[in-house]
Scaffold this active site. Structure first.
Site, PDB file in Angstrom:
ATOM      1  N   SER A 135     -84.152   2.680  -1.317  1.00 48.07           N
ATOM      2  CA  SER A 135     -83.695   1.988  -0.445  1.00 48.07           C
ATOM      3  C   SER A 135     -84.770   1.973   0.597  1.00 48.07           C
ATOM      4  O   SER A 135     -85.549   1.169   0.874  1.00 48.07           O
ATOM      5  CB  SER A 135     -82.805   3.558   0.047  1.00 48.07           C
ATOM      6  OG  SER A 135     -81.591   3.144   0.319  1.00 48.07           O
ATOM      7  N   ARG A 203     -71.083   7.624   8.226  1.00 46.39           N
ATOM      8  CA  ARG A 203     -71.069   8.320   7.019  1.00 46.39           C
ATOM      9  C   ARG A 203     -70.640   7.832   5.989  1.00 46.39           C
ATOM     10  O   ARG A 203     -71.019   7.316   4.724  1.00 46.39           O
ATOM     11  CB  ARG A 203     -72.032   9.096   7.232  1.00 46.39           C
ATOM     12  CG  ARG A 203     -72.582  10.896   6.386  1.00 46.39           C
ATOM     13  CD  ARG A 203     -73.864   9.786   5.670  1.00 46.39           C
ATOM     14  NE  ARG A 203     -74.895  10.793   5.158  1.00 46.39           N
ATOM     15  CZ  ARG A 203     -75.694  10.610   4.667  1.00 46.39           C
ATOM     16  NH1 ARG A 203     -76.815   8.553   4.108  1.00 46.39           N
ATOM     17  NH2 ARG A 203     -76.279  11.318   4.361  1.00 46.39           N
ATOM     18  N   ASP A 280     -75.960   0.102  -8.868  1.00 47.96           N
ATOM     19  CA  ASP A 280     -76.136  -0.109  -7.796  1.00 47.96           C
ATOM     20  C   ASP A 280     -75.821  -0.617  -7.309  1.00 47.96           C
ATOM     21  O   ASP A 280     -76.059  -1.736  -6.851  1.00 47.96           O
ATOM     22  CB  ASP A 280     -78.083   0.017  -7.675  1.00 47.96           C
ATOM     23  CG  ASP A 280     -78.602   0.408  -6.356  1.00 47.96           C
ATOM     24  OD1 ASP A 280     -78.350   0.122  -5.123  1.00 47.96           O
ATOM     25  OD2 ASP A 280     -80.166   0.641  -6.306  1.00 47.96           O
ATOM     26  N   HIS A 309     -76.853   3.956  -6.333  1.00 49.01           N
ATOM     27  CA  HIS A 309     -78.137   3.887  -5.469  1.00 49.01           C
ATOM     28  C   HIS A 309     -78.492   5.150  -5.628  1.00 49.01           C
ATOM     29  O   HIS A 309     -79.901   5.349  -5.504  1.00 49.01           O
ATOM     30  CB  HIS A 309     -76.748   3.188  -4.654  1.00 49.01           C
ATOM     31  CG  HIS A 309     -78.956   3.109  -3.184  1.00 49.01           C
ATOM     32  ND1 HIS A 309     -79.710   1.801  -3.789  1.00 49.01           N
ATOM     33  CD2 HIS A 309     -78.662   3.810  -2.203  1.00 49.01           C
ATOM     34  CE1 HIS A 309     -80.457   2.759  -2.617  1.00 49.01           C
ATOM     35  NE2 HIS A 309     -79.831   3.545  -1.790  1.00 49.01           N
ATOM     36  N   ASP A 310     -78.152   6.447  -5.858  1.00 47.30           N
ATOM     37  CA  ASP A 310     -78.431   7.880  -5.663  1.00 47.30           C
ATOM     38  C   ASP A 310     -79.175   8.391  -6.269  1.00 47.30           C
ATOM     39  O   ASP A 310     -79.860   9.113  -6.733  1.00 47.30           O
ATOM     40  CB  ASP A 310     -77.390   8.727  -5.183  1.00 47.30           C
ATOM     41  CG  ASP A 310     -77.369   8.353  -3.734  1.00 47.30           C
ATOM     42  OD1 ASP A 310     -77.806   8.040  -2.896  1.00 47.30           O
ATOM     43  OD2 ASP A 310     -76.265   9.869  -3.091  1.00 47.30           O
TER      44      ASP A 310
END
Length: 337
Positions: A135, A203, A280, A309-310
């Site tokens: 990232s 967030r 992602d 993505h994680d």
């Protein structure tokens, strides 16, 4: 907390920060080949951590693991602009004697890498076997390959693309507007980040991009606790959790730095092993692989995962072997085993 000072440091903007320090974690034998690990947006220098409090990549790094601390030393810095010991918006500006807060200058990914290069030299490390990061950390990893090809042997950019996508910039814009538009933000002069509902919202917006729709739908299944959907409760919790441990000014600073990432036209001659992850949303492999194909020493793998993505933070059994295999070949080729 281990901290290294690099003194005065001039940014790409020509703004000079004075008394710059970077907090770091260093594991492994000091005479072993060095690997630099770069953390993501809200990460910190504790990639390995301790037995009592494992770091965020403890599943990947350690004795006998994919990044083997019996054979390598591993260094991780808290990012310039961060809020866990390195110079950032919460730091005291030596020219005013007050915290920088929102007056902290704009940064680029390149600034962060150049600061860490200076810090490594202060620590007596004049060469890296590898740089690994995902990232935002992947952005830094690519910059290492561009800026210091003679300093590092191999880079492992994970869950990243050569330039930050418009999709990612769009969500960063939402996050920045939510924070700066909060009346309690007060031009960056808030008392603490827990005051800012806009920070929690930022967030929450980010969390939606980190995992796939399959992961969200499979995990929550429209479950409801009588007051709200479980997915709503989850996002609220994640927003509150970050506001308690992270600084909103740092968050804005780092989001804006991410937007500057673009090495599409840069010369990258360092050996590269890149990992992309299916689903992602922020860094899709179709934006990475065509660029990699034009580089002289690049290889890549696509990791199948519902985490999106994680994926670079979990399921190490799926992809850690790629890292381990390349690091083993480095040891053989350089006869440092």
């Amino acid at each position: 907390m281990a901290v290294v000072s690099i003194g005065s440091f001039t940014l790409e903007s020509n703004h000079t920060l004075h008394g710059v320090t970077l907090a770091y974690e260093r594991c492994g034998e000091r005479d072993a080949p060095a690997i630099l690990v770069c953390h993501a947006l809200t990460g910190d220098q504790y990639s390995v951590g301790t037995e009592e409090k494992p770091g965020w990549w403890a599943g990947l790094i350690g004795p006998g693991k994919a990044v083997d601390t019996n054979r390598f030393q591993v260094i991780t810095f808290n990012i310039l602009g961060g809020c866990n010991g390195s110079t950032g918006p919460q730091s005291i500006d030596p020219e005013t004697g007050e915290p920088y807060r929102a007056s902290f200058p704009l940064l680029t990914i390149r600034d962060m890498v150049q600061a860490e290069h200076a810090a490594l030299q202060k620590l007596g490390i004049n060469h890296l076997a590898a740089v690994i990061g995902g990232s935002l950390g992947g952005m830094k990893t690519l910059e290492w390959g561009h800026l210091y090809p003679d300093f590092v042997d191999t880079i492992f950019p994970l869950a990243v693309t050569p330039a930050y996508s418009d999709y990612g910039i769009a969500f960063n814009h939402i996050g920045i507007q939510a924070i700066e538009g909060d009346s309690n933000f007060n031009g960056g002069n808030y008392i603490d980040s827990t005051q800012l509902n806009g920070f929690r919202i930022a967030r929450m917006a980010g969390m939606v991009t980190y995992r796939s729709s399959e992961m969200f739908n499979g995990r929550f299944g429209r479950d409801h606790n009588g007051k709200q959907f479980d997915v709503e409760s989850y996002l609220t919790y994640q927003g509150e959790k970050l506001a308690k441990r992270f600084d909103a000014n740092s968050y804005v600073t780092l989001l804006k730095a991410m937007n500057t990432h673009d090495v599409r036209e840069a010369k990258v001659e360092t050996e590269i092993l890149s990992l992309s992850f299916t689903n992602d949303l922020l860094y899709p492999q179709e934006l990475m692989v065509p660029w990699l194909k034009e580089l002289p020493k690049a290889s890549w793998e696509l990791v199948e995962t519902d985490f999106g993505h994680d994926g670079f933070l979990v399921e190490f059994e799926k992809w850690g072997g790629h890292i381990q295999g390349k690091l083993n070949s480095l040891l053989v080729s350089h006869s440092v085993q």
